[in-house]
Design an enzyme around this catalytic site. Structure first.
Site, mmCIF file in Angstrom:
data_model
loop_
_atom_site.group_PDB
_atom_site.id
_atom_site.type_symbol
_atom_site.label_atom_id
_atom_site.label_comp_id
_atom_site.label_asym_id
_atom_site.label_seq_id
_atom_site.Cartn_x
_atom_site.Cartn_y
_atom_site.Cartn_z
ATOM 1 N N LYS A 78 165.163 5.733 13.986
ATOM 2 C CA LYS A 78 164.277 4.683 14.135
ATOM 3 C C LYS A 78 163.285 4.398 13.101
ATOM 4 O O LYS A 78 162.674 5.480 12.602
ATOM 5 C CB LYS A 78 163.401 4.710 15.433
ATOM 6 C CG LYS A 78 162.611 3.696 16.126
ATOM 7 C CD LYS A 78 161.961 3.784 17.266
ATOM 8 C CE LYS A 78 161.009 2.818 17.870
ATOM 9 N NZ LYS A 78 160.479 3.202 19.088
ATOM 10 N N SER A 153 160.342 -0.374 22.323
ATOM 11 C CA SER A 153 160.467 -0.971 20.889
ATOM 12 C C SER A 153 161.743 -0.241 20.219
ATOM 13 O O SER A 153 162.099 -0.525 19.113
ATOM 14 C CB SER A 153 159.311 -0.224 20.289
ATOM 15 O OG SER A 153 159.241 1.260 20.339
ATOM 16 N N SER A 177 159.799 3.157 25.703
ATOM 17 C CA SER A 177 160.619 2.431 24.474
ATOM 18 C C SER A 177 162.081 2.948 24.292
ATOM 19 O O SER A 177 162.887 2.276 23.597
ATOM 20 C CB SER A 177 159.914 2.615 23.301
ATOM 21 O OG SER A 177 158.552 2.006 23.320
#
Length: 462
Positions: A78, A153, A177
Site C-alpha cells: 500500500k 482505504s 481499511s
C-alpha cells in the site's frame, strides 16, 4: 503451470523445488498488470527499479536451499508503507516526490521470507477515507464493475488481489481499511491484534494506537502465510506483543457468537442480512455451535463518537500545511483537518474514553465467547462517484454508514478477519467478519480457514 492461477503457497513451493522460475512468476503477474491495471488503477507509480536485483538475490538463496516460505511470491505494498528507494506518496501532493529511505520492518521481513516486492497499491489520502481516490493517482475501480468502488482505504490492495495482479498485498487498517475493501471485492483481509506486527519505521499517521499492518490475500491460508512472515516482537517497537502460540484447537468446540448487526441500531441491506443468515446456517450444518449473542455496548458507542481521534490526528500532522494551502488536500481530508482543529481537549478525552469502554466491553464478551461473527459491512459496493452509499436498508444514511462494523475492533486491539461468505445484489461479494480476543490471532486464522472451506459453495458465481 500458469503462475497467475496459483496461490501464494503453491508459487512458493514450486519455486523452492525448481518447478517454477521466479522470473517466470514475475513476468506472468506483470503481464496481468499490463492487461487489467489500466482500467482499475490499483497499482500505482513506477515498478521497483531493483526487481532484477531482487530476482538475482532470490536465485542465490534458492540455490543455497534457504527455507523461504514466500519464495518468489509477488507482493504489492500500500502506498503509505515504506519500501526502500520507492516513491511512497500517501496519496498526497505533499509527498508526491517522497522516496522512502528504508523498508518498513514488515517489508524487510517479507523480503527475508523470499517475497518479491513488485509495486505500490493505491490508497486514499493518508488512508483516511472509505473511497480509494486521491489527487496523485486518481480513482481505483472495482474489478467486477468499473462503475463501483472497492471501498477504502486499502482499495488498491484489495482490487489488485481480486483482479489477479498479485497473490498478496500489504495494507493498513486503522478502522477497517483492510477488511471492508476485501469484503467488497471477494477476497480475504486480516487485521491482526494491535502489536502483533512490529512497525517502528515509516510515516507518522493519524491512527495512533489503532493502526495495524494487514495481509490481503485470495485465501485465509495465504493470509496466514504472509502474517507468519511478518509477525513478531521487535525491541524498537515497544507496542509489540507476544501472541498466544498456535494450537491444534478443535474449532467445533469453540463458543461462537453470531451478531447480525453487532448489537448496534444501524441499517443493514436485506441482501447482506440474507447472506449472513445463509452463511451461519451453513456453518451450523458442518457442526459449529453458533448462538445468537450481541455485545452489550456502553451507551453512546458509535463510530461517530470515536471520529475526533482521527480528525485531531490529521490536524496534529498537517495543520501548518492546511493553513498554508487547504486546496492541496483532498476536500474530504481538508474538512477532517478543519474539524480536528475545532475539537476541544475534552472532546478528545471523551473519544479516548469511548474507545476504552468499547475495548473493555468486547474484552469481557470474548471471555464468554471464543469467536464473534458479524457482517464486515452493511452493504455491498456502491458507485465510485461518492464517498459512501446514500441509502442502506431503505434509509438515507451518512457517508460513513458503510463502515459501522469494523472500527470497534481497532479500538479493542483485537484480531479480525473478513472472508467471503456469499453474493448479494448483482452478484456482488459479501464479507463475514470473524473476531477473537487480543493475542489469539492463530486461533482466529485456524477457525477462518474452516469457515472459508464451508462457505465456498456460497461464493461461487453462476
Amino acid at each position: 503451470m500458469l503462475p497467475e492461477l496459483l496461490d501464494a503457497r503453491q508459487i512458493a513451493a514450486a519455486c523452492r523445488d525448481g518447478r517454477l522460475d521466479p522470473a517466470d512468476v514475475l513476468r506472468a503477474f506483470q503481464q496481468r498488470m499490463h492487461e487489467r491495471n489500466p482500467e482499475i488503477n490499483a497499482v500505482v507509480g513506477d515498478p521497483p527499479a531493483d526487481l532484477p536485483a531482487q530476482l538475482e538475490h532470490l536465485r542465490r538463496r534458492l540455490a543455497a536451499r534457504e527455507p523461504l516460505p514466500l519464495a518468489g511470491v509477488p507482493v504489492l505494498v500500500k502506498d503509505v508503507i515504506w519500501v526502500a528507494g520507492q516513491r511512497v506518496t500517501q496519496g498526497s501532493r505533499l509527498f508526491a516526490d517522497f522516496v522512502a529511505p528504508r523498508d518498513a520492518l514488515a517489508v524487510e521481513r517479507l523480503r527475508r521470507a523470499g517475497a518479491l516486492i513488485v509495486g505500490m497499491a493505491n490508497s486514499s489520502e493518508f488512508a483516511c477515507k472509505g473511497l480509494t481516490t486521491n489527487r496523485v493517482y486518481g480513482l481505483t475501480r472495482h474489478p467486477q464493475d468499473l462503475s463501483l468502488t472497492p471501498g477504502g482505504s486499502s482499495g488498491g490492495c484489495a482490487a489488485a488481489v481480486a483482479a489477479g495482479l498479485a497473490p498478496l498485498a500489504l495494507g493498513t487498517d486503522g478502522g477497517g481499511s483492510s477488511r471492508r475493501p476485501p469484503s467488497h471485492v471477494g477476497v480475504v483481509g486480516f487485521k491482526p491484534s494491535f502489536g502483533a506486527i512490529a512497525d517502528p519505521f515509516g510515516f507518522a499517521h493519524a491512527f495512533i494506537g489503532l493502526q495495524t499492518l494487514a495481509p490481503i490475500a485470495r485465501t485465509v491460508a495465504d493470509a496466514r502465510l504472509m502474517f507468519d512472515a511478518m509477525a513478531g516482537v521487535d525491541v524498537r517497537d515497544p507496542q509489540t506483543i507476544e501472541l498466544q502460540p498456535a494450537a491444534d484447537a478443535d474449532v467445533r468446540r469453540l463458543r461462537i457468537a453470531f451478531s447480525p448487526r453487532l448489537g448496534l441500531d444501524v441499517p443493514v441491506d436485506p441482501d447482506v442480512s440474507a447472506c449472513m443468515e445463509a452463511a451461519v446456517e451453513r456453518l451450523r450444518g458442518v457442526g459449529l455451535p453458533i448462538e445468537r449473542a450481541d455485545p452489550p455496548w456502553p451507551q453512546g458507542a458509535s463510530e461517530e463518537a470515536l471520529m475526533p481521534l482521527q480528525h485531531v490526528g490529521l490536524a496534529s500532522l498537517f495543520e501548518s500545511d492546511w493553513r498554508r494551502d487547504p486546496d492541496v488536500f483532498d476536500p474530504d481530508i481538508a474538512r477532517q483537518i478543519e474539524r480536528g482543529l475545532k475539537w476541544r481537549g475534552a472532546d478528545v478525552a471523551r473519544a479516548r474514553e469511548a474507545g476504552l469502554r468499547i475495548a473493555l466491553t468486547l474484552g469481557d464478551f470474548l471471555q464468554h465467547h471464543d469467536l464473534l461473527v458479524c457482517p464486515t459491512t452493511p452493504c455491498v459496493a456502491w458507485p465510485n462517484d461518492r464517498p459512501g452509499p446514500r441509502i442502506i436498508e431503505g434509509q438515507s444514511v451518512e457517508p460513513r454508514a458503510h463502515a459501522v462494523f469494523t472500527p470497534f475492533m481497532n479500538h479493542a486491539m483485537v484480531p479480525a478477519i473478513s472472508i467471503p461468505c456469499g453474493l448479494g445484489r448483482d452478484a456482488l461479494p459479501v464479507g463475514l467478519q470473524v473476531v477473537a480476543a487480543r493475542g489469539r490471532d492463530h486461533l482466529l486464522l485456524a477457525a477462518a480457514e474452516l469457515f472459508e472451506a464451508a462457505l465456498r459453495p456460497l461464493t461461487a458465481r453462476g
